[in-house]
Enzyme design. Structure first.
Site, PDB file in Angstrom:
ATOM      1  N   VAL A 126     -29.910 -24.073  -0.902  1.00 24.07           N
ATOM      2  CA  VAL A 126     -29.368 -24.820  -2.029  1.00 24.07           C
ATOM      3  C   VAL A 126     -27.899 -25.089  -1.745  1.00 24.07           C
ATOM      4  O   VAL A 126     -27.239 -24.317  -1.050  1.00 24.07           O
ATOM      5  CB  VAL A 126     -29.517 -24.048  -3.357  1.00 24.07           C
ATOM      6  N   SER A 127     -27.385 -26.190  -2.253  1.00 25.93           N
ATOM      7  CA  SER A 127     -26.042 -26.638  -1.895  1.00 25.93           C
ATOM      8  C   SER A 127     -24.938 -25.739  -2.435  1.00 25.93           C
ATOM      9  O   SER A 127     -23.915 -25.554  -1.802  1.00 25.93           O
ATOM     10  CB  SER A 127     -25.809 -28.073  -2.378  1.00 25.93           C
ATOM     11  N   THR A 128     -25.088 -25.206  -3.621  1.00 26.67           N
ATOM     12  CA  THR A 128     -24.054 -24.341  -4.200  1.00 26.67           C
ATOM     13  C   THR A 128     -24.710 -23.138  -4.846  1.00 26.67           C
ATOM     14  O   THR A 128     -25.919 -23.097  -5.080  1.00 26.67           O
ATOM     15  CB  THR A 128     -23.231 -25.074  -5.277  1.00 26.67           C
TER      16      THR A 128
END
Length: 220
Positions: free
Chosen positions: A25-27
């Site tokens: 996941v990106s963040t």
């Protein structure tokens, strides 16, 4: 992403090949439940999770996963874009997996490299990526030639002009190292490093538009 194999410590590891999942996941604010549920349903024995942008080279859990893989294993992802930073990077990883006797399965894309159809898809991907790269190289060369023919007035010519800068960011977005980019462009590695330092000083992310075909056209 060639890594030395790590000592095996899990005595409960399945024999005859294990399914190992990779989740990204990106963040830290994004939820991994959707991916984890899909990977669990796909029969993954263990899942490695990174919280990082797909453009980032530093993905420690992916590094651990590649060190952990054995011949006969299957790397499972929810979607192909969870694994590769770009199409070229994805193809490179798939080729490495194949050379190590490891298969790739994408749950959402319904792609398995263990099947003839899955292998064919990646051959097509590789051909498209090479075609795109050659086309961009030709466009960039044409833009540089046109700029030289128009001539430049005053000042020292920049080692990296607008057209080269666009191409550099594109190659970087495709996973190329600075050394390889320098060889491709025909400048020194220091020049490429200075270019990226300039972008950083101006708070410009080199990957913001690296995949946008518009930035790769010769400047008018």
């Amino acid at each position: 992403m060639t890594l030395e194999k790590q000592p095996e410590t899990d005595i409960a590891r399945p024999t005859g090949g294990a399914k190992l999942g990779y989740c990204r996941v990106s963040t830290g604010l994004q939820n991994t439940d959707l991916q984890l549920d899909a990977l669990t349903a796909a029969g993954c024995w263990r899942v490695f999770t990174d919280h990082a942008s797909g453009a980032k080279e530093d993905r420690p859990e992916l590094q651990k996963l590649f060190a952990y893989l054995r011949p006969g294993d299957t790397l499972v992802v929810w979607r192909l874009d969870r694994l590769g930073r770009s199409l070229l990077h994805l193809i490179k990883l798939v080729n490495e997996l194949e050379s190590r006797g490891v298969q790739l399965e994408s749950v959402n894309d319904r792609i398995e490299t263990s099947t003839p159809g899955g292998k064919l898809i990646f051959h097509i991907f590789a051909a498209i990526a090479e075609f795109e790269r050659n086309l961009i190289r030709e466009r960039t060369a044409a833009g540089l030639t046109a700029a030289r023919e128009r001539g430049r007035i005053g000042g020292r010519p920049r080692a990296v002009d607008a057209a080269k800068g666009n191409y550099i960011r594109y190659l970087y977005g495709q996973g190329m190292t600075k050394k390889r980019i320098a060889e491709e462009i025909g400048v020194s590695t220091k020049t490429i490093t200075r270019y990226f330092n300039t972008l950083e000083e101006n708070d410009f992310d080199p990957l913001d538009d690296a995949d946008d075909p518009a930035v790769l056209l010769p400047p008018r």
